[in-house]
Design a protein around this motif. Structure first.
Motif, PDB file in Angstrom:
ATOM      1  N   TYR A 199       0.827  -1.209   0.000  1.00  0.00           N
ATOM      2  CA  TYR A 199       0.000   0.000   0.000  1.00  0.00           C
ATOM      3  C   TYR A 199       0.863   1.262   0.000  1.00  0.00           C
ATOM      4  O   TYR A 199       1.925   1.295   0.618  1.00  0.00           O
ATOM      5  N   ARG A 200       0.364   2.297  -0.638  1.00  0.00           N
ATOM      6  CA  ARG A 200       0.947   3.629  -0.569  1.00  0.00           C
ATOM      7  C   ARG A 200       0.237   4.341   0.582  1.00  0.00           C
ATOM      8  O   ARG A 200      -0.994   4.448   0.584  1.00  0.00           O
ATOM      9  N   VAL A 201       0.980   4.819   1.558  1.00  0.00           N
ATOM     10  CA  VAL A 201       0.407   5.397   2.773  1.00  0.00           C
ATOM     11  C   VAL A 201       0.322   6.917   2.625  1.00  0.00           C
ATOM     12  O   VAL A 201       1.338   7.586   2.421  1.00  0.00           O
ATOM     13  N   ILE A 202      -0.894   7.437   2.758  1.00  0.00           N
ATOM     14  CA  ILE A 202      -1.145   8.863   2.572  1.00  0.00           C
ATOM     15  C   ILE A 202      -1.896   9.409   3.777  1.00  0.00           C
ATOM     16  O   ILE A 202      -2.965   8.900   4.135  1.00  0.00           O
ATOM     17  N   ALA A 203      -1.342  10.449   4.387  1.00  0.00           N
ATOM     18  CA  ALA A 203      -2.034  11.123   5.488  1.00  0.00           C
ATOM     19  C   ALA A 203      -2.973  12.168   4.903  1.00  0.00           C
ATOM     20  O   ALA A 203      -2.676  12.793   3.883  1.00  0.00           O
ATOM     21  N   ILE A 204      -4.091  12.355   5.563  1.00  0.00           N
ATOM     22  CA  ILE A 204      -5.013  13.439   5.225  1.00  0.00           C
ATOM     23  C   ILE A 204      -4.795  14.494   6.302  1.00  0.00           C
ATOM     24  O   ILE A 204      -5.221  14.338   7.442  1.00  0.00           O
ATOM     25  N   LEU A 231      -6.169  17.950  -2.629  1.00  0.00           N
ATOM     26  CA  LEU A 231      -6.975  16.799  -3.024  1.00  0.00           C
ATOM     27  C   LEU A 231      -7.409  16.891  -4.486  1.00  0.00           C
ATOM     28  O   LEU A 231      -7.333  15.903  -5.219  1.00  0.00           O
ATOM     29  N   ASN A 232      -7.828  18.056  -4.925  1.00  0.00           N
ATOM     30  CA  ASN A 232      -8.293  18.197  -6.302  1.00  0.00           C
ATOM     31  C   ASN A 232      -7.167  18.032  -7.321  1.00  0.00           C
ATOM     32  O   ASN A 232      -7.424  17.768  -8.496  1.00  0.00           O
ATOM     33  N   GLU A 233      -5.914  18.119  -6.878  1.00  0.00           N
ATOM     34  CA  GLU A 233      -4.770  17.940  -7.774  1.00  0.00           C
ATOM     35  C   GLU A 233      -4.175  16.534  -7.706  1.00  0.00           C
ATOM     36  O   GLU A 233      -3.334  16.173  -8.527  1.00  0.00           O
ATOM     37  N   VAL A 240      -4.778   7.775   5.974  1.00  0.00           N
ATOM     38  CA  VAL A 240      -4.701   7.932   7.424  1.00  0.00           C
ATOM     39  C   VAL A 240      -5.453   9.195   7.842  1.00  0.00           C
ATOM     40  O   VAL A 240      -5.118  10.300   7.410  1.00  0.00           O
ATOM     41  N   PHE A 241      -6.454   8.989   8.695  1.00  0.00           N
ATOM     42  CA  PHE A 241      -7.226  10.089   9.264  1.00  0.00           C
ATOM     43  C   PHE A 241      -6.894  10.170  10.750  1.00  0.00           C
ATOM     44  O   PHE A 241      -6.866   9.154  11.444  1.00  0.00           O
ATOM     45  N   GLY A 242      -6.665  11.396  11.244  1.00  0.00           N
ATOM     46  CA  GLY A 242      -6.159  11.562  12.597  1.00  0.00           C
ATOM     47  C   GLY A 242      -7.191  11.933  13.635  1.00  0.00           C
ATOM     48  O   GLY A 242      -8.377  12.122  13.366  1.00  0.00           O
ATOM     49  N   GLU A 253      -9.311  13.907  16.417  1.00  0.00           N
ATOM     50  CA  GLU A 253     -10.140  15.093  16.249  1.00  0.00           C
ATOM     51  C   GLU A 253      -9.471  16.379  16.716  1.00  0.00           C
ATOM     52  O   GLU A 253      -9.778  17.459  16.199  1.00  0.00           O
ATOM     53  N   VAL A 254      -8.570  16.313  17.668  1.00  0.00           N
ATOM     54  CA  VAL A 254      -7.909  17.513  18.176  1.00  0.00           C
ATOM     55  C   VAL A 254      -6.503  17.672  17.596  1.00  0.00           C
ATOM     56  O   VAL A 254      -6.129  18.746  17.126  1.00  0.00           O
ATOM     57  N   ASN A 255      -5.731  16.596  17.593  1.00  0.00           N
ATOM     58  CA  ASN A 255      -4.318  16.675  17.216  1.00  0.00           C
ATOM     59  C   ASN A 255      -4.007  16.258  15.791  1.00  0.00           C
ATOM     60  O   ASN A 255      -2.875  16.371  15.344  1.00  0.00           O
ATOM     61  N   GLY A 256      -4.987  15.744  15.069  1.00  0.00           N
ATOM     62  CA  GLY A 256      -4.755  15.310  13.689  1.00  0.00           C
ATOM     63  C   GLY A 256      -3.930  14.042  13.631  1.00  0.00           C
ATOM     64  O   GLY A 256      -3.857  13.264  14.585  1.00  0.00           O
ATOM     65  N   VAL A 257      -3.298  13.827  12.478  1.00  0.00           N
ATOM     66  CA  VAL A 257      -2.444  12.650  12.285  1.00  0.00           C
ATOM     67  C   VAL A 257      -1.202  12.840  13.155  1.00  0.00           C
ATOM     68  O   VAL A 257      -0.592  13.911  13.171  1.00  0.00           O
ATOM     69  N   SER A 258      -0.818  11.802  13.889  1.00  0.00           N
ATOM     70  CA  SER A 258       0.305  11.909  14.833  1.00  0.00           C
ATOM     71  C   SER A 258       1.623  12.190  14.119  1.00  0.00           C
ATOM     72  O   SER A 258       1.823  11.814  12.960  1.00  0.00           O
ATOM     73  N   ASP A 259       2.524  12.858  14.830  1.00  0.00           N
ATOM     74  CA  ASP A 259       3.837  13.201  14.276  1.00  0.00           C
ATOM     75  C   ASP A 259       4.612  11.952  13.857  1.00  0.00           C
ATOM     76  O   ASP A 259       5.299  11.960  12.835  1.00  0.00           O
ATOM     77  N   GLU A 260       4.481  10.855  14.638  1.00  0.00           N
ATOM     78  CA  GLU A 260       5.199   9.614  14.293  1.00  0.00           C
ATOM     79  C   GLU A 260       4.731   9.079  12.948  1.00  0.00           C
ATOM     80  O   GLU A 260       5.520   8.569  12.160  1.00  0.00           O
ATOM     81  N   VAL A 261       3.439   9.173  12.701  1.00  0.00           N
ATOM     82  CA  VAL A 261       2.896   8.709  11.428  1.00  0.00           C
ATOM     83  C   VAL A 261       3.348   9.635  10.302  1.00  0.00           C
ATOM     84  O   VAL A 261       3.726   9.180   9.225  1.00  0.00           O
ATOM     85  N   MET A 262       3.328  10.939  10.540  1.00  0.00           N
ATOM     86  CA  MET A 262       3.729  11.900   9.507  1.00  0.00           C
ATOM     87  C   MET A 262       5.153  11.640   9.027  1.00  0.00           C
ATOM     88  O   MET A 262       5.483  11.904   7.870  1.00  0.00           O
ATOM     89  N   GLU A 263       5.994  11.095   9.904  1.00  0.00           N
ATOM     90  CA  GLU A 263       7.376  10.787   9.514  1.00  0.00           C
ATOM     91  C   GLU A 263       7.465   9.552   8.619  1.00  0.00           C
ATOM     92  O   GLU A 263       8.487   9.329   7.977  1.00  0.00           O
ATOM     93  N   LYS A 264       6.403   8.742   8.559  1.00  0.00           N
ATOM     94  CA  LYS A 264       6.445   7.461   7.845  1.00  0.00           C
ATOM     95  C   LYS A 264       5.597   7.432   6.562  1.00  0.00           C
ATOM     96  O   LYS A 264       5.594   6.426   5.866  1.00  0.00           O
ATOM     97  N   ILE A 265       4.888   8.499   6.264  1.00  0.00           N
ATOM     98  CA  ILE A 265       3.969   8.481   5.132  1.00  0.00           C
ATOM     99  C   ILE A 265       4.704   8.642   3.800  1.00  0.00           C
ATOM    100  O   ILE A 265       5.834   9.124   3.746  1.00  0.00           O
ATOM    101  N   ASP A 266       4.022   8.239   2.725  1.00  0.00           N
ATOM    102  CA  ASP A 266       4.546   8.420   1.372  1.00  0.00           C
ATOM    103  C   ASP A 266       4.140   9.765   0.796  1.00  0.00           C
ATOM    104  O   ASP A 266       4.823  10.311  -0.070  1.00  0.00           O
ATOM    105  N   ALA A 267       2.998  10.271   1.234  1.00  0.00           N
ATOM    106  CA  ALA A 267       2.491  11.546   0.735  1.00  0.00           C
ATOM    107  C   ALA A 267       1.445  12.071   1.714  1.00  0.00           C
ATOM    108  O   ALA A 267       0.990  11.351   2.603  1.00  0.00           O
TER     109      ALA A 267
END
Length: 176
Positions: free
Chosen positions: A98-103, A112-114, A126-128, A130-144
């Motif tokens: 899978y290609r891992v993409i954070a929203i 998104l439209n592009e 990846v949806f994060g 409600e208050v903090n969004g996607v975690s920093d640890e995940v943001m370091e591992k995403i493809d886009a």
């Protein structure tokens, strides 16, 4: 104009749904705290026939009355797996191609439209929290990272609204 009755909608049974072709998307919930949001994401995922949902961290798991209030049975149709951490989920997704993409709103995000999904790829969205969004640890591992354009005074959408917007966009670009 007349609204259609339930028996006119020609919806798949749970058994039929489980065997039908799916949108090549896995939804990953990174520490989503509201059980109503979790249930609504199950229901939205059913509506767009996503492959599965990965529930991570503090994200509650079915069966639970508060999840079912909004899922309306979608916890029976959508496959799901629980992971102690979102990083474990991402590791498994990567192993499965899978290609891992954070929203998220982030530097170098793609609007998104592009974003043009490839019909030969499988995606983990990846949806994060409600208050903090996607975690920093995940943001370091995403493809886009995909960002939903916004034009009002608020800085974010509810996680369920974000899931609905993004899943419809993927569905319309990959299936319709």
């Amino acid at each position: 104009m007349r609204k259609l009755k339930l028996d006119e909608l020609n919806r798949a049974s749970v058994a039929e749904f489980k065997s039908q072709k799916k949108l090549p998307v896995t939804v990953v919930l990174d520490n989503v705290r509201s059980m109503h949001n979790i249930g609504s994401i199950f229901r939205t995922s059913d509506g767009f026939a996503v492959e599965q949902i990965y529930l991570c961290g503090i994200t509650a798991q079915p069966p639970h009355r508060e999840i079912e209030k909004t899922a309306l049975g979608a916890t029976q149709s959508i496959s799901w797996t629980y992971f102690e951490t979102p990083l474990e989920a991402i590791e498994q997704l990567r192993t499965n191609g899978y290609r891992v993409i954070a929203i998220e709103q982030a530097e170098n995000s793609i609007l998104l439209n592009e974003f043009k999904p490839d019909t030969n790829e499988k995606y983990a969205l990846v949806f994060g929290n409600e208050v903090n969004g996607v975690s920093d640890e995940v943001m370091e591992k995403i493809d886009a990272c995909i960002e939903i354009p916004q034009f009002g005074t608020k800085h974010s959408f509810n996680v369920v609204v974000s899931a609905g917007i993004v899943l419809w966009d993927f569905f319309s670009k990959l299936v319709v």
